[in-house]
Write a protein that holds these residues in place. Sequence first.
Motif, short mmCIF file in Angstrom:
data_model
loop_
_atom_site.label_atom_id
_atom_site.label_comp_id
_atom_site.label_asym_id
_atom_site.label_seq_id
_atom_site.Cartn_x
_atom_site.Cartn_y
_atom_site.Cartn_z
N LEU A 181 38.69 37.19 38.56
CA LEU A 181 39.81 37.48 37.66
C LEU A 181 41.06 37.86 38.45
CD1 LEU A 181 37.91 39.40 34.85
CD2 LEU A 181 39.17 37.27 34.56
N ASN A 182 40.89 38.67 39.49
CA ASN A 182 42.03 39.01 40.34
C ASN A 182 42.57 37.77 41.04
OD1 ASN A 182 42.28 41.84 39.92
ND2 ASN A 182 40.47 42.20 41.19
N SER A 183 41.67 36.90 41.47
CA SER A 183 42.10 35.64 42.09
C SER A 183 42.84 34.76 41.08
CB SER A 183 40.88 34.90 42.65
OG SER A 183 41.26 33.65 43.18
N PHE A 184 42.34 34.74 39.84
CA PHE A 184 43.01 33.96 38.79
C PHE A 184 44.45 34.45 38.58
CE2 PHE A 184 44.38 33.29 34.46
CZ PHE A 184 44.03 31.98 34.20
N LEU A 185 44.62 35.76 38.46
CA LEU A 185 45.96 36.32 38.23
C LEU A 185 46.88 36.06 39.40
CD1 LEU A 185 44.88 39.73 36.65
CD2 LEU A 185 45.89 37.79 35.45
N LEU A 186 46.31 35.99 40.60
CA LEU A 186 47.11 35.74 41.79
C LEU A 186 47.55 34.28 41.88
CD1 LEU A 186 48.22 36.72 44.55
CD2 LEU A 186 46.01 36.11 45.54
N LYS A 244 34.37 33.76 33.19
CA LYS A 244 33.53 34.03 32.03
C LYS A 244 32.05 33.78 32.33
CE LYS A 244 36.98 33.16 28.40
NZ LYS A 244 37.32 32.35 27.21
N SER A 245 31.79 32.79 33.18
CA SER A 245 30.40 32.50 33.54
C SER A 245 29.79 33.65 34.32
CB SER A 245 30.33 31.21 34.36
OG SER A 245 30.79 30.10 33.60
N GLU A 253 27.35 39.52 36.44
CA GLU A 253 27.81 39.78 37.80
C GLU A 253 29.25 40.30 37.73
OE1 GLU A 253 27.13 36.54 40.43
OE2 GLU A 253 25.07 36.24 39.76
N ARG A 254 29.38 41.59 37.47
CA ARG A 254 30.67 42.20 37.22
C ARG A 254 31.57 42.17 38.46
NH1 ARG A 254 30.75 45.64 32.74
NH2 ARG A 254 32.17 47.08 33.79
N ALA A 255 30.99 42.42 39.63
CA ALA A 255 31.81 42.43 40.86
C ALA A 255 32.39 41.06 41.12
CB ALA A 255 30.96 42.90 42.04
N ALA A 256 31.57 40.01 40.99
CA ALA A 256 32.07 38.65 41.20
C ALA A 256 33.11 38.28 40.13
CB ALA A 256 30.90 37.67 41.18
N ALA A 257 32.86 38.70 38.89
CA ALA A 257 33.82 38.42 37.82
C ALA A 257 35.16 39.10 38.09
CB ALA A 257 33.25 38.88 36.48
N ARG A 258 35.11 40.35 38.55
CA ARG A 258 36.35 41.08 38.85
C ARG A 258 37.13 40.38 39.97
NH1 ARG A 258 34.17 45.40 39.75
NH2 ARG A 258 34.44 46.44 37.73
N ALA A 259 36.40 39.95 41.01
CA ALA A 259 37.05 39.26 42.12
C ALA A 259 37.71 37.96 41.65
CB ALA A 259 36.05 38.99 43.24
N ALA A 300 27.18 41.38 46.31
CA ALA A 300 27.00 40.73 45.01
C ALA A 300 27.76 39.40 44.97
CB ALA A 300 27.49 41.65 43.88
N THR A 301 28.97 39.40 45.52
CA THR A 301 29.75 38.16 45.57
C THR A 301 29.05 37.12 46.44
OG1 THR A 301 31.80 39.40 45.27
CG2 THR A 301 31.99 37.16 46.14
N LEU A 302 28.54 37.58 47.58
CA LEU A 302 27.83 36.66 48.48
C LEU A 302 26.59 36.09 47.81
CD1 LEU A 302 27.49 35.42 51.28
CD2 LEU A 302 26.30 37.48 52.00
#
Length: 263
Positions: A240-245, A225-226, A232-238, A99-101
């Motif tokens: 968001l984790n990158s944002f927090l990092l 948010k986009s 695309e929940r999987a891409a959003a989760r990835a 999904a991310t790809l």
Amino acid sequence: MRGLQLGMILVALVWLGCAGQRQTTTPTESDEAYRERILSLLESQEESKGQAQTSGAVAAQEAAAGQTKQSAEPLAESLYLSTQARYEALQAKLRARQATLDSLKRVLASANSEVTRLEEQVKQARTVQVPREQQAAPIALSGYEEQYRATLALAESQNFERAIAGFERLIASNRQHPLADNCQYWIGQCYFDLGRYEEAIAAFLKVFSFTATDKYDDAHLMICKSYLALGERAAARAELNSFLLHHPTSEYRSVALALLRGL
């Protein structure tokens, strides 16, 4: 059983002793034949006993094997369930990566589309002869902020298309201006408000091409948010984790955490 065997042996011996004293009586069965018959009877009893013991041992082994099989069945089932769970987890990770790809491919396609659109605009601008009196004068450095505020007002009044054109014009006139990165951010925000989320992601990604900007966390959060708006929940989760990092002190950290908990 042993008492019966001893009794029969004693009877046989007594009979044999008596047979030795009776000289005149003819036995119906010879002593030797009788002895052999008794011994044969004893042997058959011993064989029956051995077979019974063997049958008991076989039954015990079969019972033990049955217990072993029964005890092995829960272990085999547990191993199967564990393997199945690991397989499903790996499949979920594979789907998330795919999904991310796919999302990145769409972003790249959107960026390529944007580049193509800009190239077409440049070609049209070169071919169309604009009267000198109608040609827009270059934006003076002193008027850059005024033009930025005017264009921002267009965006706030939901005149998004004109705002995008104004921000692009400001960036083209002076990419090194301190407000150029803000212009790029607001281009992405206008696309987002228009519901053109893939173009918004492409625009927000361009914010990271500016070396000196305070809009990195703003743009990154809007990318998250986009993806959410695209479903695309999987891409959003990835993201968001990158944002927090990458933005541990951002003022939007609590917003990112709330979005992540909602997934």
